[in-house]
Scaffold this active site. Structure first.
Site, PDB file in Angstrom:
ATOM      1  N   GLN A  54      21.814  71.820 -17.913  1.00  0.00           N
ATOM      2  CA  GLN A  54      23.144  71.291 -17.594  1.00  0.00           C
ATOM      3  C   GLN A  54      24.223  72.116 -18.278  1.00  0.00           C
ATOM      4  O   GLN A  54      25.229  72.479 -17.663  1.00  0.00           O
ATOM      5  CB  GLN A  54      23.226  69.817 -18.002  1.00  0.00           C
ATOM      6  N   ARG A  79      23.860  70.540  -7.236  1.00  0.00           N
ATOM      7  CA  ARG A  79      24.374  71.906  -7.141  1.00  0.00           C
ATOM      8  C   ARG A  79      24.860  72.192  -5.726  1.00  0.00           C
ATOM      9  O   ARG A  79      25.839  72.918  -5.533  1.00  0.00           O
ATOM     10  CB  ARG A  79      23.299  72.894  -7.590  1.00  0.00           C
ATOM     11  N   LYS A 122      17.039  66.111  -6.911  1.00  0.00           N
ATOM     12  CA  LYS A 122      18.328  65.653  -7.457  1.00  0.00           C
ATOM     13  C   LYS A 122      19.107  66.827  -8.048  1.00  0.00           C
ATOM     14  O   LYS A 122      20.305  66.980  -7.800  1.00  0.00           O
ATOM     15  CB  LYS A 122      18.027  64.574  -8.511  1.00  0.00           C
ATOM     16  N   SER A 123      18.444  67.658  -8.829  1.00  0.00           N
ATOM     17  CA  SER A 123      19.156  68.783  -9.468  1.00  0.00           C
ATOM     18  C   SER A 123      19.745  69.718  -8.412  1.00  0.00           C
ATOM     19  O   SER A 123      20.893  70.152  -8.513  1.00  0.00           O
ATOM     20  CB  SER A 123      18.196  69.580 -10.356  1.00  0.00           C
ATOM     21  N   ASP A 179      11.765  65.674 -17.813  1.00  0.00           N
ATOM     22  CA  ASP A 179      12.025  64.461 -17.026  1.00  0.00           C
ATOM     23  C   ASP A 179      10.737  63.740 -16.621  1.00  0.00           C
ATOM     24  O   ASP A 179      10.787  62.600 -16.139  1.00  0.00           O
ATOM     25  CB  ASP A 179      12.810  64.809 -15.759  1.00  0.00           C
TER      26      ASP A 179
HETATM   27  C1  S3P Z   1      19.098  68.615 -15.254  1.00  0.00           C
HETATM   28  C2  S3P Z   1      18.760  69.144 -16.464  1.00  0.00           C
HETATM   29  C3  S3P Z   1      18.001  68.398 -17.482  1.00  0.00           C
HETATM   30  C4  S3P Z   1      17.313  67.182 -16.878  1.00  0.00           C
HETATM   31  C5  S3P Z   1      18.228  66.392 -15.994  1.00  0.00           C
HETATM   32  C6  S3P Z   1      18.718  67.249 -14.849  1.00  0.00           C
HETATM   33  C7  S3P Z   1      19.862  69.455 -14.307  1.00  0.00           C
HETATM   34  O1  S3P Z   1      18.899  67.951 -18.482  1.00  0.00           O
HETATM   35  O2  S3P Z   1      16.799  66.360 -17.903  1.00  0.00           O
HETATM   36  O3  S3P Z   1      17.571  65.262 -15.478  1.00  0.00           O
HETATM   37  O4  S3P Z   1      19.969  69.096 -13.116  1.00  0.00           O
HETATM   38  O5  S3P Z   1      20.381  70.502 -14.734  1.00  0.00           O
HETATM   39  P1  S3P Z   1      19.335  68.881 -19.745  1.00  0.00           P
HETATM   40  O6  S3P Z   1      20.110  70.005 -19.234  1.00  0.00           O
HETATM   41  O7  S3P Z   1      20.155  67.963 -20.609  1.00  0.00           O
HETATM   42  O8  S3P Z   1      18.062  69.299 -20.397  1.00  0.00           O
END
Ligand code: S3P
Length: 432
Positions: A173, A30, A25-26, A318
């Site tokens: 994030q 991007r 997902k991350s 997560d």
């Molecule tokens: C993510 C960063 C994390 C994670 C989220 C996805 C990302 O959050 O918990 O599910 O894709 O950069 P935080 O940046 O708030 O820690």
């Protein structure tokens, strides 16, 4: 995909075989957001299938970027460069997705138009000052509810200069939002983290040749242009973690989770499960878009309690809902500390994990920054997702590993990241 409002699980059928969970997902977020501002056509395969990533796709379409899915499922993103985005005619609805709203804010902060970003009730309750304030320091004009602390947020561009920003908590994030803004502004943008958070933005921008440098816990970027790319998104370790824990706690299980993103910032759960006595092996298989890829082999085993705290937390943030289920089935008392960030995820996960483990008959004490979980013999129960996809999947794997029948209410929440989860669980469990 239309999802049922409830899922019925139980019977402790062993999980066997091979599974490729959806794309990370991350990385998928991007791919869309960076593909939008690259110049030319990028091609991505195995992008995540859930609603969160779909929100990022819709957002870039509203910003004037053409996106097409081919018959083979490959997605073409017709990037317009940093200067080609156009003012959206509609409010950008980020749904349940914190990554969409925060990264998008960074991407839009240096633009010269107006955009309004919002999301569902959960997202509108999540903290935004952490990203709004440093973007304002770069010169961005951002308004929002409670002075910009909460969405809806309105951005009118204006970010024009790099800054040095020290993050009070490790958050990929916010780091990524500042890097996406810093890639468009004068001077150098420098972000310091207290501990290492996931670094997919750095890796993808680096693979595209951007002037980005990492020095310990500091990342620096300067203005750049980006070329189009091809990317086969590795599978999501955060989704795989639920099957890994399910295999550990369901006797007779033997699973291979294929082609996972094996970025070390994402595999903390493997270290934790190993400490708990799990039988796990990671077999590297290659590299994709600057990310290591591998298969994870898991077999059922007796688990013992552990402590999860400090710098390990960002690497498992997560996966804590899944690890809490491992702790519930383990011998002894597990402590999770230094994890106050759990309170500001898709639900207050300290509160929601506490409630669901209590329903399962497990002794659990919440703290401001974590949980103490006394492992035991969970019993079948009526469980709830609290609108949080990861709580839904945690409840499902716990219920699956218990003989009697459990119900997970609010199952639709799983659509944020993994709509196929129940079908995959059913396939691996075989006939009852
Ligand atoms: C993510 C960063 C994390 C994670 C989220 C996805 C990302 O959050 O918990 O599910 O894709 O950069 P935080 O940046 O708030 O820690």
């Amino acid at each position: 995909m239309s999802l049922p409002s409830e899922l019925v699980v139980g019977g402790a059928r062993p999980l066997r075989g091979r599974l490729r969970v959806p794309g990370d997902k991350s990385i998928s977020h991007r791919a869309y957001l960076i593909g939008a501002v690259a110049s030319g056509r990028s091609r991505c395969t195995n992008l995540a299938t859930g609603d969160d990533v779909h929100a990022s796709r819709l957002a870039i379409e509203h910003l004037g970027v053409r996106v097409r899915t081919g018959r083979d499922g490959a997605v073409a993103i017709h990037g317009v460069g940093f200067d080609g985005l156009r003012e959206p005619e509609v409010v950008l609805d980020c749904g349940n997705s914190g990554t969409t709203i925060r990264l998008l804010l960074g991407l839009l902060a240096p633009q010269s138009f107006h955009a309004v970003l919002t999301g569902d009730a959960s997202l509108r309750a999540r903290p935004m000052a952490r990203v709004v304030e440093p973007l304002r320091a770069m010169g961005a004009a951002i308004d929002g509810r409670d002075g910009g602390a909460f969405a809806p947020l309105a951005v009118r561009g204006g970010a024009s200069r790099g800054i040095r920003h020290e993050l009070p908590v490790a958050t990929a994030q916010v780091k990524s939002a500042l890097l996406l803004a810093g890639a468009q502004t004068d001077g150098t943008t420098e972000v310091l983290e207290p501990a290492r958070s996931r670094d997919h933005t750095e890796r993808l921008l680096g693979a595209l040749g951007a002037p980005i440098g990492v020095d310990g816990l500091t990342v620096r970027i300067r203005r750049t242009e980006l070329g189009a790319f091809e990317l086969d998104v590795p599978s999501d370790p955060s989704s795989a973690a639920f099957f890994a824990v399910a295999a550990c706690i369901t006797p007779g299980s033997d699973l291979v989770l294929e082609k996972l993103c094996c970025n070390p910032t994402r595999l903390g759960f493997v270290d934790v499960l190993r400490r708990m006595g799990a039988d796990l092996e990671v077999v590297p298989t290659g590299d994709e878009g600057g990310e290591p890829v591998g298969d994870l082999h898991v077999r059922a085993s007796a688990l013992r309690a552990t402590t999860i705290s400090g710098d390990e937390i960002p690497r498992v943030i997560d996966e804590i809902p899944a690890l809490a289920i491992a702790a519930a089935f383990a011998d002894g008392t597990t402590e999770i500390r230094d994890a106050a960030e759990l309170r500001v995820k898709e639900s207050d996960r300290i509160g929601t994990i506490h409630q669901e483990l209590s329903q399962l008959g497990i002794g659990v004490e919440p703290a401001t920054d974590g949980l103490v979980i006394r492992g035991g013999r969970p019993r079948a129960a009526l469980l709830k997702s609290h609108g949080d996809h990861r709580i839904a999947m945690a409840a499902a794997i716990a219920g699956h590993a218990i003989d009697g029948e459990s119900i997970v209410r609010g199952w639709r929440a799983v659509g944020s990241s993994y709509p196929e989860f129940a079908a995959h669980l059913e396939r691996l469990a075989g006939p009852s």
